[in-house]
Design a protein around this motif. Sequence first.
Motif, short mmCIF file in Angstrom:
data_model
loop_
_atom_site.label_atom_id
_atom_site.label_comp_id
_atom_site.label_asym_id
_atom_site.label_seq_id
_atom_site.Cartn_x
_atom_site.Cartn_y
_atom_site.Cartn_z
N ARG A 67 0.84 -1.22 0.00
CA ARG A 67 0.00 0.00 0.00
C ARG A 67 0.86 1.25 0.00
NH1 ARG A 67 -1.79 4.03 -0.50
NH2 ARG A 67 -3.82 4.91 0.09
N LEU A 68 2.05 1.19 0.56
CA LEU A 68 2.95 2.34 0.60
C LEU A 68 3.34 2.80 -0.81
CD1 LEU A 68 4.44 4.17 2.64
CD2 LEU A 68 6.37 2.58 2.48
N THR A 69 3.41 1.85 -1.76
CA THR A 69 3.79 2.20 -3.13
C THR A 69 2.72 3.03 -3.83
OG1 THR A 69 2.83 0.16 -4.05
CG2 THR A 69 5.13 0.06 -3.30
N GLN A 70 1.54 3.12 -3.25
CA GLN A 70 0.44 3.87 -3.85
C GLN A 70 0.26 5.25 -3.23
OE1 GLN A 70 -3.03 1.32 -3.66
NE2 GLN A 70 -1.88 -0.46 -4.36
N GLY A 71 1.23 5.67 -2.43
CA GLY A 71 1.16 6.99 -1.82
C GLY A 71 0.66 6.96 -0.39
N THR A 72 0.66 8.12 0.24
CA THR A 72 0.31 8.20 1.66
C THR A 72 -1.12 8.65 1.92
OG1 THR A 72 1.18 10.48 1.73
CG2 THR A 72 2.70 8.68 2.30
N ASP A 73 -1.83 9.10 0.89
CA ASP A 73 -3.22 9.51 1.10
C ASP A 73 -4.06 8.30 1.52
OD1 ASP A 73 -2.60 12.05 0.37
OD2 ASP A 73 -3.40 11.92 -1.67
N ASN A 74 -4.74 8.43 2.66
CA ASN A 74 -5.58 7.37 3.22
C ASN A 74 -4.81 6.07 3.47
OD1 ASN A 74 -8.02 8.96 3.05
ND2 ASN A 74 -8.04 8.56 0.85
N TYR A 75 -3.51 6.21 3.72
CA TYR A 75 -2.69 5.02 3.93
C TYR A 75 -3.14 4.21 5.15
CZ TYR A 75 1.36 2.13 5.10
OH TYR A 75 2.17 1.08 5.42
N VAL A 76 -3.35 4.90 6.26
CA VAL A 76 -3.74 4.19 7.49
C VAL A 76 -5.10 3.53 7.31
CG1 VAL A 76 -4.35 4.49 9.92
CG2 VAL A 76 -2.37 5.68 8.99
N ARG A 77 -6.04 4.24 6.69
CA ARG A 77 -7.38 3.68 6.48
C ARG A 77 -7.33 2.42 5.62
NH1 ARG A 77 -11.21 6.73 2.40
NH2 ARG A 77 -9.73 5.61 1.05
N ASP A 78 -6.65 2.49 4.49
CA ASP A 78 -6.62 1.36 3.57
C ASP A 78 -5.82 0.19 4.14
OD1 ASP A 78 -8.05 2.95 1.87
OD2 ASP A 78 -6.39 3.38 0.50
N THR A 79 -4.71 0.48 4.80
CA THR A 79 -3.89 -0.58 5.37
C THR A 79 -4.63 -1.29 6.51
OG1 THR A 79 -1.87 0.62 4.82
CG2 THR A 79 -1.68 -1.13 6.44
N THR A 80 -5.27 -0.50 7.36
CA THR A 80 -6.02 -1.08 8.47
C THR A 80 -7.15 -1.97 7.95
OG1 THR A 80 -5.54 0.85 9.85
CG2 THR A 80 -7.35 -0.57 10.54
N ALA A 81 -7.88 -1.49 6.94
CA ALA A 81 -8.97 -2.28 6.37
C ALA A 81 -8.44 -3.55 5.71
CB ALA A 81 -9.74 -1.44 5.34
N SER A 82 -7.29 -3.48 5.07
CA SER A 82 -6.71 -4.65 4.40
C SER A 82 -6.28 -5.70 5.42
CB SER A 82 -5.52 -4.23 3.54
OG SER A 82 -5.91 -3.33 2.52
N VAL A 83 -5.65 -5.27 6.51
CA VAL A 83 -5.26 -6.22 7.56
C VAL A 83 -6.51 -6.82 8.20
CG1 VAL A 83 -4.10 -6.45 9.79
CG2 VAL A 83 -3.05 -5.08 7.98
N PHE A 84 -7.55 -6.02 8.35
CA PHE A 84 -8.82 -6.54 8.87
C PHE A 84 -9.36 -7.65 7.98
CE2 PHE A 84 -13.44 -6.38 8.31
CZ PHE A 84 -13.86 -6.81 9.56
N VAL A 85 -9.36 -7.43 6.66
CA VAL A 85 -9.86 -8.44 5.73
C VAL A 85 -9.00 -9.70 5.81
CG1 VAL A 85 -10.17 -9.01 3.28
CG2 VAL A 85 -10.91 -6.78 4.17
N ALA A 86 -7.68 -9.53 5.89
CA ALA A 86 -6.77 -10.68 5.98
C ALA A 86 -7.02 -11.48 7.25
CB ALA A 86 -5.32 -10.21 5.93
N ALA A 87 -7.29 -10.79 8.36
CA ALA A 87 -7.55 -11.49 9.63
C ALA A 87 -8.96 -12.06 9.68
CB ALA A 87 -7.35 -10.52 10.79
N TYR A 88 -9.89 -11.37 9.08
CA TYR A 88 -11.29 -11.78 9.13
C TYR A 88 -11.55 -13.05 8.32
CZ TYR A 88 -16.40 -11.41 8.57
OH TYR A 88 -17.75 -11.66 8.54
N ILE A 89 -10.90 -13.18 7.17
CA ILE A 89 -11.23 -14.32 6.30
C ILE A 89 -10.13 -15.39 6.32
CG2 ILE A 89 -11.98 -15.02 4.00
CD1 ILE A 89 -13.00 -12.21 3.55
#
Length: 238
Positions: A67-89
Amino acid sequence: LFIVLAVVALWIGITEIANGFAARNVRIVQWPILIAVPLLGWAAYVHGTAAYLGIFAALVLVIMVWRLTQGTDNYVRDTTASVFVAAYIPLMLGFAVLTLATADGAWRIVAFIALTIGSDIGGYAAGVLFGKHPMAPSISPKKSWEGFAGSVLFQVAIGVGLFVTVLSGSWWEGALVGLLMTITATLGDFIESAIKRDLGIKDMGSIVPGHGGLMDRLDSLIPNAFVSWALFTLLLGS
């Protein structure tokens, strides 16, 4: 064959939930999660818990870097949601593969699935016939306390039957597992409903006619994959 089926189901579920997040302009780091699913299944089945959790930890790091390669805008939001999906499923359902890897793993998988589907069957039947008092109307208005009682009774009966026949356990262990897995299956339904309400969508997808997306069918299996693994390991051994 079960692992192949689980991997395909998880791929579909991850895609559905990523599309759901996209409705709120949240970008899930999808490809690393999809690639990690078969690796997690292989590690759990062949090398056990330590390798399985090690690959998941590596996945979290890859998500953050990707996600860092795509810039810092909304980085925390997108990364947190992605880790949530990885843990959830994949993290939760990966415990089903750990269950499968035990000596009587095939029967434990049968029990895990039966003690999840049974909750839906018992709850639906009792809810339709007797349901009057909603459990959590703001989250899932169709869930009633009467339906929950039906789920418990049906699940306890299934648990007792499976434990005293194919799992070589005690009747009270089957009753306890049936009760606990009813609670976690119901919570899984509530969690899925809360996610959809927060994202503003009715169904995660449309792959199952009349039932929405595959995630709408996996919602109870997700928490019960871990709970059944933990209970079976505690009561029946690894």
